[in-house]
Write an enzyme that holds these catalytic residues in place. Structure first.
Site, PDB file in Angstrom:
ATOM      1  N   GLY A 151      10.762  -7.854   1.270  1.00 55.60           N
ATOM      2  CA  GLY A 151      11.606  -7.124   0.532  1.00 55.60           C
ATOM      3  C   GLY A 151      12.084  -6.288   0.620  1.00 55.60           C
ATOM      4  O   GLY A 151      13.310  -6.216   1.831  1.00 55.60           O
ATOM      5  N   ILE A 153      11.797  -3.742   2.932  1.00 52.01           N
ATOM      6  CA  ILE A 153      11.796  -3.593   3.948  1.00 52.01           C
ATOM      7  C   ILE A 153      12.080  -4.825   4.701  1.00 52.01           C
ATOM      8  O   ILE A 153      13.112  -5.000   6.131  1.00 52.01           O
ATOM      9  CB  ILE A 153      10.595  -3.532   4.982  1.00 52.01           C
ATOM     10  CG1 ILE A 153      10.629  -1.813   4.127  1.00 52.01           C
ATOM     11  CG2 ILE A 153      10.273  -2.914   6.080  1.00 52.01           C
ATOM     12  CD1 ILE A 153       8.632  -1.412   4.023  1.00 52.01           C
ATOM     13  N   THR A 228       4.115  -4.467  10.623  1.00 54.54           N
ATOM     14  CA  THR A 228       4.086  -3.212  10.417  1.00 54.54           C
ATOM     15  C   THR A 228       3.183  -2.346   8.623  1.00 54.54           C
ATOM     16  O   THR A 228       3.719  -2.291   8.163  1.00 54.54           O
ATOM     17  CB  THR A 228       5.653  -3.006  10.397  1.00 54.54           C
ATOM     18  OG1 THR A 228       6.275  -3.796   9.761  1.00 54.54           O
ATOM     19  CG2 THR A 228       6.345  -2.193  12.073  1.00 54.54           C
ATOM     20  N   ARG A 230       0.096  -4.390   6.761  1.00 54.60           N
ATOM     21  CA  ARG A 230      -1.213  -3.961   6.702  1.00 54.60           C
ATOM     22  C   ARG A 230      -1.894  -4.369   6.914  1.00 54.60           C
ATOM     23  O   ARG A 230      -1.716  -6.219   7.276  1.00 54.60           O
ATOM     24  CB  ARG A 230      -1.846  -3.591   5.237  1.00 54.60           C
ATOM     25  CG  ARG A 230      -1.196  -2.842   4.258  1.00 54.60           C
ATOM     26  CD  ARG A 230      -1.963  -1.523   4.269  1.00 54.60           C
ATOM     27  NE  ARG A 230      -1.347  -0.147   3.781  1.00 54.60           N
ATOM     28  CZ  ARG A 230      -0.356   0.475   4.114  1.00 54.60           C
ATOM     29  NH1 ARG A 230       0.563   0.357   4.611  1.00 54.60           N
ATOM     30  NH2 ARG A 230       0.214   1.305   3.061  1.00 54.60           N
ATOM     31  N   GLU A 259      -8.808   2.679  10.693  1.00 54.05           N
ATOM     32  CA  GLU A 259      -7.577   3.650  10.338  1.00 54.05           C
ATOM     33  C   GLU A 259      -8.485   4.959  10.808  1.00 54.05           C
ATOM     34  O   GLU A 259      -9.225   5.152   9.978  1.00 54.05           O
ATOM     35  CB  GLU A 259      -6.490   3.576   9.933  1.00 54.05           C
ATOM     36  CG  GLU A 259      -5.925   1.540  10.424  1.00 54.05           C
ATOM     37  CD  GLU A 259      -4.151   2.490   9.632  1.00 54.05           C
ATOM     38  OE1 GLU A 259      -3.718   3.340   8.923  1.00 54.05           O
ATOM     39  OE2 GLU A 259      -4.031   1.030   9.903  1.00 54.05           O
ATOM     40  N   HIS A 278       0.833   3.501  13.587  1.00 56.70           N
ATOM     41  CA  HIS A 278       0.276   3.112  11.581  1.00 56.70           C
ATOM     42  C   HIS A 278       1.664   4.947  11.474  1.00 56.70           C
ATOM     43  O   HIS A 278       1.664   5.309  10.645  1.00 56.70           O
ATOM     44  CB  HIS A 278      -0.386   3.593  10.639  1.00 56.70           C
ATOM     45  CG  HIS A 278      -0.398   3.277   9.379  1.00 56.70           C
ATOM     46  ND1 HIS A 278      -1.426   2.872   8.427  1.00 56.70           N
ATOM     47  CD2 HIS A 278       0.789   3.251   8.335  1.00 56.70           C
ATOM     48  CE1 HIS A 278      -0.881   2.531   6.876  1.00 56.70           C
ATOM     49  NE2 HIS A 278       0.655   2.645   7.043  1.00 56.70           N
ATOM     50  N   ALA A 280       5.259   3.668  11.650  1.00 52.45           N
ATOM     51  CA  ALA A 280       6.514   3.313  10.816  1.00 52.45           C
ATOM     52  C   ALA A 280       7.600   4.061  10.316  1.00 52.45           C
ATOM     53  O   ALA A 280       8.945   3.838  10.478  1.00 52.45           O
ATOM     54  CB  ALA A 280       6.444   1.965  10.865  1.00 52.45           C
TER      55      ALA A 280
END
Length: 303
Positions: A151, A153, A228, A230, A259, A278, A280
């Site tokens: 996608g 990213i 980066t 899940r 988390e 988490h 990024a």
């Protein structure tokens, strides 16, 4: 129609108030980033729209929010925090925000790849303890990176990797046209040929545990794994076993099954892991994009 930002940290709370326009629907900013799910009915009151950044919204709690009709989730990973189908059955629509941090997340993945290749985190820890720990790194120029999921990213990651002189392979669950410099291949070929594998999958029922023990076993021995996306798209126990055996040479991880990551989690005990909290997507540019998108969702809903 009223919206409540239920769990605003200082940065996002300030942005929500600064970017809000007088003609916009009212947005109440709750500056309690650690708000508990049980408190959400009180925080929301009769508001129709909830902005949610990172707070769990169990279905039984949503039932108690009598005015709630829309959840604007500040990102794409809503399924990690709520059951979208169960909320839909209650008449609550969940709206995602895509693309706001594509460059920020790709830059983080790129940085984790280089940190993993060079062993910076391990050397840093050693030197802080008084040990002159010198390591052989991996030269990435000329190496192959495989992008799982393609996608926005991943497209940004591809741009960065091509600029660094790397060969870029990609695999996506649905067919896509290959952009210049990127070659789409079957998953097995990507796993076997890539010196670096970077994950860019959305989390859903089909991708949970996607990188299984069986698939990890197909990696090029000693490959670098970057996640980066899940944490749950990887079988965590299998990944830890592969790190211990050397099947994975190093992992650069920004996301985790649990988390915040517990202090004594097994990943914290491994030298060949570089950890990021988490974060990024956390840049000023991405944050502004995010809040403006949340406001646009709210404006559209109100109309």
């Amino acid at each position: 129609m009223r919206a409540v930002f239920v769990d605003a940290n200082p940065t996002l709370g300030d942005l929500a108030e600064r970017l809000h326009k007088p003609a916009d629907p009212k947005v109440t900013v709750n500056r309690q980033p650690d708000v508990k799910p049980a408190d959400l009915p009180t925080v929301l009151g009769d508001a129709e729209i909830a902005w949610v950044d990172h707070t769990y919204l169990p279905t039984d709690v949503a039932k108690q929010c009598k005015g709630l009709k829309h959840v604007v989730f500040l990102g794409t990973g809503a399924r990690s925090y709520m059951n979208v189908e169960e909320l839909a059955a209650l008449g609550i629509d969940v709206h995602l925000i895509k693309g706001y941090g594509d460059t920020a997340v790709a830059e983080c993945a790129f940085a984790l790849m280089w940190a993993s290749a060079k062993g910076f985190a391990r050397m840093d820890r050693g030197m802080r303890e008084g040990n002159w720990l010198r390591m052989d790194g991996v030269q990435l120029t000329g190496k192959t990176v495989g992008l799982i999921g393609y996608g926005g990213i991943a497209a940004e990651m591809a741009r960065l990797c091509l600029g660094a002189g790397m060969t870029v392979l990609a695999w996506n669950r649905s067919k896509k046209d290959a952009p210049a410099g990127v070659r789409f291949v079957e998953l097995d070929e990507l796993l076997q040929q890539s010196h670096v594998v970077s994950l860019h999958l959305l989390l859903n029922d089909e991708t949970r545990g996607f990188l299984s023990a069986e698939r990890l076993a197909r990696l090029r021995p000693g490959a670098i794994l970057v996640n980066t996306a899940r944490g749950a798209v990887v079988d965590e126990a299998a990944m830890i076993a592969a790190l211990k055996s050397g099947q994975i040479g190093h992992a650069g991880l920004d996301v985790f099954d649990i988390e915040p990551l517990p202090k004594d989690h097994p990943l914290t005990k491994l030298d060949n892991v570089t950890l990021s909290a988490h974060s990024a997507f956390r840049t000023p540019e991405a944050s502004e994009n995010l809040i403006e998108a949340a406001l646009n969702h709210t404006r559209r809903i109100a109309k």
